[in-house]
Scaffold this motif. Structure first.
Motif, short mmCIF file in Angstrom:
data_model
loop_
_atom_site.label_atom_id
_atom_site.label_comp_id
_atom_site.label_asym_id
_atom_site.label_seq_id
_atom_site.Cartn_x
_atom_site.Cartn_y
_atom_site.Cartn_z
N UNK A 1 0.85 -1.19 0.00
CA UNK A 1 0.00 0.00 0.00
C UNK A 1 0.88 1.24 0.00
N UNK A 2 0.59 2.15 -0.93
CA UNK A 2 1.28 3.43 -0.98
C UNK A 2 0.25 4.53 -1.21
N UNK A 3 0.48 5.73 -0.66
CA UNK A 3 -0.45 6.82 -0.93
C UNK A 3 -0.42 7.22 -2.40
N UNK A 4 -1.57 7.59 -2.92
CA UNK A 4 -1.67 8.05 -4.30
C UNK A 4 -1.36 9.54 -4.34
N UNK A 5 -0.31 9.89 -5.06
CA UNK A 5 0.10 11.28 -5.19
C UNK A 5 -0.37 11.84 -6.53
N UNK A 6 -0.38 13.15 -6.62
CA UNK A 6 -0.81 13.79 -7.87
C UNK A 6 0.06 13.36 -9.04
N UNK A 7 1.36 13.17 -8.78
CA UNK A 7 2.28 12.77 -9.87
C UNK A 7 1.96 11.39 -10.41
N UNK A 8 1.36 10.54 -9.57
CA UNK A 8 1.03 9.19 -10.02
C UNK A 8 -0.01 9.19 -11.13
N UNK A 9 -0.84 10.21 -11.15
CA UNK A 9 -1.93 10.25 -12.13
C UNK A 9 -1.42 10.43 -13.56
N UNK A 10 -0.15 10.80 -13.73
CA UNK A 10 0.42 10.92 -15.06
C UNK A 10 0.82 9.57 -15.63
N UNK A 11 0.82 8.54 -14.78
CA UNK A 11 1.26 7.22 -15.24
C UNK A 11 0.27 6.11 -14.95
N UNK A 12 -0.66 6.30 -14.04
CA UNK A 12 -1.57 5.24 -13.63
C UNK A 12 -2.85 5.26 -14.45
N UNK A 13 -3.18 4.12 -15.06
CA UNK A 13 -4.45 3.98 -15.76
C UNK A 13 -4.46 4.50 -17.18
N UNK A 14 -3.36 5.09 -17.63
CA UNK A 14 -3.28 5.58 -19.01
C UNK A 14 -2.88 4.43 -19.93
N UNK A 15 -3.49 4.37 -21.10
CA UNK A 15 -3.21 3.29 -22.04
C UNK A 15 -2.06 3.68 -22.95
N UNK A 16 -1.15 2.74 -23.16
CA UNK A 16 -0.05 2.95 -24.09
C UNK A 16 -0.57 3.36 -25.46
N UNK A 17 0.14 4.29 -26.09
CA UNK A 17 -0.32 4.80 -27.40
C UNK A 17 -0.54 3.68 -28.40
N UNK A 18 0.35 2.69 -28.40
CA UNK A 18 0.23 1.59 -29.36
C UNK A 18 -0.90 0.63 -29.01
N UNK A 19 -1.45 0.75 -27.80
CA UNK A 19 -2.54 -0.13 -27.39
C UNK A 19 -3.90 0.54 -27.42
#
Length: 355
Positions: free
Chosen positions: A218-236
Motif C-alpha cells: 500500500x502506498x499513498x496516491x500522489x498527484x504525480x502518479x496520475x500521469x502514469x496510472x491507468x493511461x493506455x499505451x499509445x500503441x494499445x
C-alpha cells in the motif's frame, strides 16, 4: 468492381508448428515495438515452443478433449498471414487460466479517510485473457486490427464450452524511450528487488509465484502518479477502443508494474456474440437458378467471415451479402482464402449496419 474481382484477403488463424519461422521473423523485426508484451515469445526457441504448444491445445479443443487443471494456464497464439507470400503480418492470442493467481492494483480510500491509496492484491482468477495484439510494418494500413481483435472472439465462441467465458484484457500502460514502464518507479520500484520493469515482467513470466513480492503493498496516491496510472499505451489505444466497443469495461484494476488498466466482461455480452450470423455460402457471381427464384439480397457490406470449425478455423475481412433465405454471398477469392466452397457453412460478423 464486382465481388468476384477482389484479391484474396489476409487470413487470421491459430498458428501451426511450421509457422515458427514466419512468426519469429515478424517478432524479431519488431522487438522495439513489443516491449512489455510478455505474452509474445522473446526468442526463436521460445517461438518454436509456443507454436507447438498452441497447435497442441487447438488439436485438443477440436477433438473436445481439452481439460485445464486447476492452478494452470494454456495459451493459443494466432497470426495473420499474407495470402501470397505466407508472411506473418501480425499476431494476437488468448490465455486460458483456471484458478491462477492474478496480481492487480486498485485505488481505494485511505484508512484515515483523508486520501487515496494504491493497494496491490492477488486474487484467484478463472478467465480467458486476451493477449497483446502486434501488427508489423507490412500489416499496417490493411484494416487488420479488427480482424485480430474480433476474429479471436469468433474463435472463442467455438470453444466456449471448454474454456472460461469471462473475458479479460490487461492493457499496457505508458513506457519511456528505453522501454521502461513509467509507473514502475511510482509503485513497485519502491519496494521490490527487480531493478527495472522489464526485469520484473520477465521474472513474473518465468515464476508466477513471485507475485507475493508485489502483493499486499500500500502506498499513498500522489498527484504525480496520475500521469502514469491507468493511461493506455499509445500503441494499445486502438485495441482498447475495440475492446470497449465490444462491451468490455474497465474494472478498476491496474497492472502493478506498468499501471495499465484491465477491462473485462462476459463473452455472451459482447457485440460479436450478438451480431454474428451463420449461413451457407453462395459464390458470386450469383447462381442463375438463385436469380430466377427471386431471392432478395442485402446491400454489400463489410464483414469478418470465418470458418466455424476449430480444426480449420480461419477468418478474413471481406465484402458479403445476405439473401432472404439466409444464404451468405461471397466472392470466390474470399472462399478460396478460407478453403471453402459453395454451400459451406460460415459465420459472418457485419462490421456495420446491414439494411
Amino acid at each position: 468492381m464486382s465481388m468476384g474481382e477482389h484479391t484474396k484477403p489476409v487470413v487470421f488463424r491459430p498458428v501451426r508448428k511450421d509457422d515458427a519461422d514466419s512468426v519469429w521473423l515478424l517478432l524479431n523485426a519488431g522487438r522495439d515495438d513489443t516491449v512489455g508484451m510478455t505474452s509474445l515469445p522473446a526468442s526463436f526457441e521460445a517461438t518454436v515452443a509456443r507454436c507447438a504448444e498452441s497447435a497442441a491445445v487447438v488439436t485438443q479443443l477440436a477433438t473436445g478433449e481439452f481439460e485445464l487443471p486447476t492452478e494452470t494456464s494454456a495459451t493459443i497464439l494466432m497470426a495473420a498471414f499474407d495470402p501470397d507470400s505466407g508472411q506473418a503480418l501480425g499476431t494476437a492470442g488468448m490465455t486460458f487460466k483456471n484458478e491462477v493467481q492474478n496480481l492487480a492494483l486498485q485505488v481505494t480510500t485511505s484508512m484515515d479517510g483523508l486520501g487515496l491509496t494504491m493497494r496491490s492484491s492477488s486474487e484467484i482468477w478463472t478467465r480467458t485473457e486476451l493477449n497483446a495484439i502486434y501488427l508489423g510494418p507490412y500489416g499496417r494500413g490493411r484494416r487488420l486490427g479488427t480482424v485480430l481483435s474480433r476474429g479471436r472472439l469468433l474463435f472463442l465462441h467455438l470453444i466456449r464450452s471448454q474454456v472460461p467465458t469471462t473475458v479479460a484484457a490487461h492493457l499496457r500502460g505508458r513506457f519511456d524511450a528505453q522501454g521502461q514502464a513509467l509507473f514502475w518507479d511510482r509503485f513497485c520500484g519502491q519496494f521490490c528487488t527487480w531493478a527495472t520493469s522489464t526485469e520484473a515482467e520477465m521474472a513474473l513470466e518465468r515464476s508466477p509465484e513471485l507475485v507475493s513480492e508485489l502483493a499486499d503493498r500500500v502506498l499513498p496516491l500522489q498527484a504525480e502518479d496520475l500521469q502514469t496510472l491507468g493511461l493506455v499505451n499509445r500503441q494499445s489505444l486502438t485495441a482498447f477502443r475495440m475492446l470497449t466497443h465490444e462491451g468490455l469495461l474497465s474494472n478498476g484494476m491496474y497492472d502493478p508494474v506498468d499501471g495499465g488498466p484491465t477491462v473485462s466482461g462476459e463473452l455472451s455480452d459482447t457485440r460479436t456474440s450478438r451480431d454474428r450470423v451463420h449461413g451457407r455460402v453462395v459464390l458470386d457471381p450469383l447462381d442463375p437458378q438463385s436469380q430466377r427464384s427471386g431471392l432478395k439480397l442485402s446491400p454489400t457490406f463489410d464483414a469478418l467471415v470465418s470458418v466455424p470449425a476449430v480444426a480449420n478455423f480461419g477468418v478474413v475481412r471481406a465484402q458479403a451479402q445476405i439473401n432472404d433465405r439466409g444464404g451468405i454471398h461471397l466472392a470466390t477469392a474470399t472462399a478460396d482464402a478460407l478453403g471453402i466452397t459453395s454451400d459451406s457453412l460460415v459465420t459472418v460478423l457485419p462490421l456495420g449496419e446491414v439494411k
